[in-house]
Design an enzyme around this catalytic site. Structure first.
Site, mmCIF file in Angstrom:
data_model
loop_
_atom_site.group_PDB
_atom_site.id
_atom_site.type_symbol
_atom_site.label_atom_id
_atom_site.label_comp_id
_atom_site.label_asym_id
_atom_site.label_seq_id
_atom_site.Cartn_x
_atom_site.Cartn_y
_atom_site.Cartn_z
ATOM 1 N N GLU A 24 -61.281 209.605 42.271
ATOM 2 C CA GLU A 24 -61.861 209.119 43.811
ATOM 3 C C GLU A 24 -61.287 207.305 43.518
ATOM 4 O O GLU A 24 -61.401 206.725 42.655
ATOM 5 C CB GLU A 24 -63.208 208.619 43.211
ATOM 6 C CG GLU A 24 -64.100 208.191 43.751
ATOM 7 C CD GLU A 24 -64.718 208.397 45.325
ATOM 8 O OE1 GLU A 24 -64.759 210.040 45.543
ATOM 9 O OE2 GLU A 24 -64.024 208.155 46.038
ATOM 10 N N PHE A 25 -61.123 207.290 45.089
ATOM 11 C CA PHE A 25 -60.794 205.708 45.331
ATOM 12 C C PHE A 25 -61.749 204.614 45.781
ATOM 13 O O PHE A 25 -61.387 203.502 46.680
ATOM 14 C CB PHE A 25 -59.334 205.699 45.767
ATOM 15 C CG PHE A 25 -58.333 206.968 45.779
ATOM 16 C CD1 PHE A 25 -57.183 205.675 44.383
ATOM 17 C CD2 PHE A 25 -57.699 207.801 45.970
ATOM 18 C CE1 PHE A 25 -57.056 206.400 43.682
ATOM 19 C CE2 PHE A 25 -56.946 208.665 45.282
ATOM 20 C CZ PHE A 25 -56.404 208.014 44.264
ATOM 21 N N LEU A 26 -63.552 205.103 45.972
ATOM 22 C CA LEU A 26 -64.094 204.148 46.384
ATOM 23 C C LEU A 26 -64.173 202.934 46.263
ATOM 24 O O LEU A 26 -63.977 202.897 44.681
ATOM 25 C CB LEU A 26 -65.239 204.798 46.455
ATOM 26 C CG LEU A 26 -66.623 205.510 45.427
ATOM 27 C CD1 LEU A 26 -66.941 203.726 45.276
ATOM 28 C CD2 LEU A 26 -67.133 206.066 45.995
ATOM 29 N N ARG B 73 -70.067 194.429 35.009
ATOM 30 C CA ARG B 73 -69.616 194.529 34.081
ATOM 31 C C ARG B 73 -67.950 194.196 34.125
ATOM 32 O O ARG B 73 -66.856 193.998 35.316
ATOM 33 C CB ARG B 73 -68.949 195.718 34.058
ATOM 34 C CG ARG B 73 -69.671 197.140 33.861
ATOM 35 C CD ARG B 73 -70.058 198.695 33.520
ATOM 36 N NE ARG B 73 -69.815 199.195 35.255
ATOM 37 C CZ ARG B 73 -69.603 200.627 35.901
ATOM 38 N NH1 ARG B 73 -69.357 201.632 33.876
ATOM 39 N NH2 ARG B 73 -69.297 201.111 36.632
ATOM 40 N N CYS C 163 -63.241 199.524 36.290
ATOM 41 C CA CYS C 163 -61.799 199.762 36.906
ATOM 42 C C CYS C 163 -60.994 199.664 35.862
ATOM 43 O O CYS C 163 -59.840 199.756 35.346
ATOM 44 C CB CYS C 163 -61.987 200.534 37.830
ATOM 45 S SG CYS C 163 -63.537 201.736 38.339
ATOM 46 N N GLU D 150 -66.669 199.673 44.747
ATOM 47 C CA GLU D 150 -68.246 199.609 44.873
ATOM 48 C C GLU D 150 -67.992 198.465 45.656
ATOM 49 O O GLU D 150 -67.285 197.488 46.043
ATOM 50 C CB GLU D 150 -68.905 198.825 43.556
ATOM 51 C CG GLU D 150 -68.376 199.964 42.852
ATOM 52 C CD GLU D 150 -69.240 199.353 41.056
ATOM 53 O OE1 GLU D 150 -69.527 198.168 41.294
ATOM 54 O OE2 GLU D 150 -68.675 200.267 40.174
HETATM 55 P P1 NAD Z 1 -71.371 205.201 35.700
HETATM 56 O O1 NAD Z 1 -71.213 205.086 34.307
HETATM 57 O O2 NAD Z 1 -72.228 204.316 36.260
HETATM 58 O O3 NAD Z 1 -71.625 206.715 35.159
HETATM 59 C C1 NAD Z 1 -72.196 207.479 35.020
HETATM 60 C C2 NAD Z 1 -72.960 208.600 34.823
HETATM 61 O O4 NAD Z 1 -72.764 209.679 34.057
HETATM 62 C C3 NAD Z 1 -74.733 207.576 33.718
HETATM 63 O O5 NAD Z 1 -75.112 207.838 34.847
HETATM 64 C C4 NAD Z 1 -74.656 208.867 32.549
HETATM 65 O O6 NAD Z 1 -75.589 208.532 32.773
HETATM 66 C C5 NAD Z 1 -73.688 210.055 32.664
HETATM 67 N N1 NAD Z 1 -73.706 211.194 32.267
HETATM 68 C C6 NAD Z 1 -72.756 211.104 31.038
HETATM 69 N N2 NAD Z 1 -72.650 212.039 30.712
HETATM 70 C C7 NAD Z 1 -73.702 212.956 30.830
HETATM 71 C C8 NAD Z 1 -73.826 214.186 30.585
HETATM 72 N N3 NAD Z 1 -73.078 214.731 29.686
HETATM 73 N N4 NAD Z 1 -74.592 215.184 31.678
HETATM 74 C C9 NAD Z 1 -74.684 214.604 32.959
HETATM 75 N N5 NAD Z 1 -75.293 213.582 33.253
HETATM 76 C C10 NAD Z 1 -74.429 212.543 31.918
HETATM 77 O O7 NAD Z 1 -69.998 205.314 35.648
HETATM 78 P P2 NAD Z 1 -69.096 205.051 36.896
HETATM 79 O O8 NAD Z 1 -68.849 203.777 37.708
HETATM 80 O O9 NAD Z 1 -69.729 206.311 38.098
HETATM 81 O O10 NAD Z 1 -68.281 205.909 37.217
HETATM 82 C C11 NAD Z 1 -67.513 207.620 36.260
HETATM 83 C C12 NAD Z 1 -66.072 208.005 36.643
HETATM 84 O O11 NAD Z 1 -65.669 207.178 37.915
HETATM 85 C C13 NAD Z 1 -65.306 207.027 35.788
HETATM 86 O O12 NAD Z 1 -64.163 207.675 35.368
HETATM 87 C C14 NAD Z 1 -64.778 206.144 36.307
HETATM 88 O O13 NAD Z 1 -63.017 205.375 35.728
HETATM 89 C C15 NAD Z 1 -64.356 206.396 37.393
HETATM 90 N N6 NAD Z 1 -64.506 205.719 38.914
HETATM 91 C C16 NAD Z 1 -65.226 204.942 39.281
HETATM 92 C C17 NAD Z 1 -65.602 203.856 40.211
HETATM 93 C C18 NAD Z 1 -66.402 202.544 40.270
HETATM 94 O O14 NAD Z 1 -65.870 202.217 41.068
HETATM 95 N N7 NAD Z 1 -67.598 202.688 40.345
HETATM 96 C C19 NAD Z 1 -64.156 203.996 41.299
HETATM 97 C C20 NAD Z 1 -63.034 205.295 41.058
HETATM 98 C C21 NAD Z 1 -63.305 205.877 39.244
#
Ligand code: NAD
Length: 455
Positions: free
Chosen positions: A161-163, A341, A273, A165
């Site tokens: 994912e490249f979105l 974060r 990230c 925040e």
């Molecule tokens: P986040 O911490 O906001 O959300 C992760 C969610 O997963 C949490 O709500 C947690 O409760 C849930 N979770 C954990 N274990 C679970 C399970 N067994 N079943 C169901 N839910 C479960 O994380 P995020 O920021 O959304 O990031 C998710 C991934 O995407 C990461 O690998 C991150 O590096 C990647 N990513 C993040 C962004 C960003 O801008 N935040 C952008 C691109 C990629």
């Protein structure tokens, strides 16, 4: 299509909501009861412009459903996305425990053929590990006589994912590109069809093998982090030599080979990230016997840059800040998000407080996150109700996040409220104002005082 998203955080919630917006039937699953309860009550657990209305609309239409039960969600799915966190592990590598837990749950609960898509940012080779764990769980069910051998088929794809925040909805609805890593043609085609409505005007879907897709995400974030650290290093040289980093930025960015994005000097990158992904990539390289010279320097420069605001304060007010009060505008690591974060504001606050200072702060969206999680054990911080209240009797203002509501403030009121008219601008937002003429002592990043207007 019928889609299940596992993990309803910044990525999962936006992904699920945007798929539902285009008419797909989406179930978002999370183990966090508070999060799911909020969503069921129509509240949004994160701040992201435009998200709340979209969730409401699609929940009301029945296209978007929230649950804690993967067991209930899975039987309806054609495609399952894994979008759980991959935080930095103790040694700096990506912690895959949540991804692999989910893989085990999918294998234990799936009741029809599935395309499993890894959307979490994961090291190269993770899709293979996920496939192994899913298969082990299925094999256990076959042995227990729960399902017949060869009854359940699945493929694991990568779809990083490249979105960003703060502009996540626009980024998802109108992506620069969608990267799909698929080693199985039919499974890849199904995922391509899910994304095609988002890229109707121009085909922006890039198909590749799974491993290349996994690495593309890390390489993209590492490149962006490198540009930021590069520019911050140039900015520090500007301050020493009398050049102006703002002018150098425009001078180099206008070269079409370089481009303007991600060249703004500032007080360091943060967020969920870049810091962890750069670290994880370094670890990946280490494991392959490659010394990540560039990325180690990117990190080192950033760690130094995150200290720069506190250092500027110390140079001006001295090592001992006992009794001093500093106003901090902005806590989030960037505007339009409540995500704090790894935010430079947090490091700066902790450093100033350790030297005896008191902090008065305001952020339009990130106060609750900072107060309840990241600064909950830190004394000496007053969370204020608006940006001007944070200034009252403070010795100086530090601008940490470039929220648009900070861009054109009432400088007369700032001057009236501060004990001393001193501004440290960590985002070079106020450079265009003639602050010295207005009686302010103004410090920016990469712009020596001799280069500031009307000094
Ligand atoms: P986040 O911490 O906001 O959300 C992760 C969610 O997963 C949490 O709500 C947690 O409760 C849930 N979770 C954990 N274990 C679970 C399970 N067994 N079943 C169901 N839910 C479960 O994380 P995020 O920021 O959304 O990031 C998710 C991934 O995407 C990461 O690998 C991150 O590096 C990647 N990513 C993040 C962004 C960003 O801008 N935040 C952008 C691109 C990629």
């Amino acid at each position: 299509m019928r889609v299940v998203i596992i993990g309803t955080g910044y990525v999962g919630l936006v992904t699920g909501t945007c798929f539902a917006e285009l008419g797909n039937r989406v179930t978002c699953v999370d183990t966090d009861e508070r999060k799911i309860q909020m969503l069921l009550e129509g509240k949004t657990p994160i701040y992201e412009p435009g998200l709340e209305e979209m969730i409401k609309r699609n929940s009301e239409s029945g296209d978007l459903v929230f649950t804690m039960s993967l067991q209930e969600a899975l039987p309806k799915a054609q495609i399952v996305f894994i979008a759980v966190g991959t935080p930095m592990g103790e040694d700096g590598s990506a912690d895959l425990q949540y991804v692999l837990q989910v893989a085990d749950q999918i294998g234990s609960l799936m009741s029809n053929d599935l395309v499993i898509v890894n959307k979490s940012t994961v090291p190269v080779g993770t899709a293979d590990r996920v496939a192994q764990v899913v298969q082990q769980a299925i094999d256990a069910r076959i042995q227990a006589g729960e399902v017949s051998a060869a009854a359940l088929k699945f493929h694991v794809l990568s779809n990083p994912e490249f979105l960003k925040e703060g502009s996540a909805i626009t980024d998802f609805m109108k992506p620069d590109r969608v990267v799909i890593g698929a080693d199985d043609e039919k499974a890849g085609e199904l995922l391509r069809m899910l994304y095609e409505p988002f890229t109707l005007k121009s085909n922006r879907i890039i198909m590749m093998d799974v491993k290349s897709a996994e690495l593309t995400k890390y390489a993209a974030n590492a490149m962006l982090a490198t540009r930021i650290s590069f520019m911050n290093e140039i900015a520090n040289l500007c301050e020493k030599t009398g050049a102006n980093a703002g002018k150098v930025r425009i001078g180099i960015g206008s070269d079409s080979r370089i481009g303007n994005a991600f060249l703004f000097p500032g007080c360091g990158y943060g967020g969920s990230c870049f810091p962890k992904d750069v670290q994880a990539l370094i670890k990946m390289m280490d494991a392959c016997g490659i010394n990540a010279h560039i990325l180690k320097s990117v990190e080192e420069v950033n760690a130094r840059q995150k200290k720069i605001m506190a250092q500027k304060v110390i140079s001006r007010f001295g090592e001992d800040l006992t009794g001093k009060i500093f106003a901090i505008w902005g806590l989030a690591f960037k505007p339009n998000t409540d995500d704090v974060r790894e935010a430079p504001a947090i490091d700066t606050i902790v450093e100033l407080i350790s030297r005896g200072a008191l902090i008065q702060t305001y952020d339009p969206e990130a106060m609750a996150q900072a107060k309840n999680v990241y600064l909950k054990d830190v004394d000496g911080i007053k969370f204020c109700t608006n940006k001007y209240d944070a200034l009252s009797d403070a010795d100086a203002l530090l601008l940490m996040t470039e929220w648009s509501s900070f861009r054109s403030p009432d400088f007369d009121e700032i001057k009236e409220r501060l004990r001393f008219p001193v501004i440290f601008d960590g985002r070079n937002q106020f450079e265009r104002y003639m602050l010295h003429e207005a009686g302010f002592e103004y410090y920016a990043i990469g712009i020596p005082r001799t280069q500031l207007k009307n000094t």
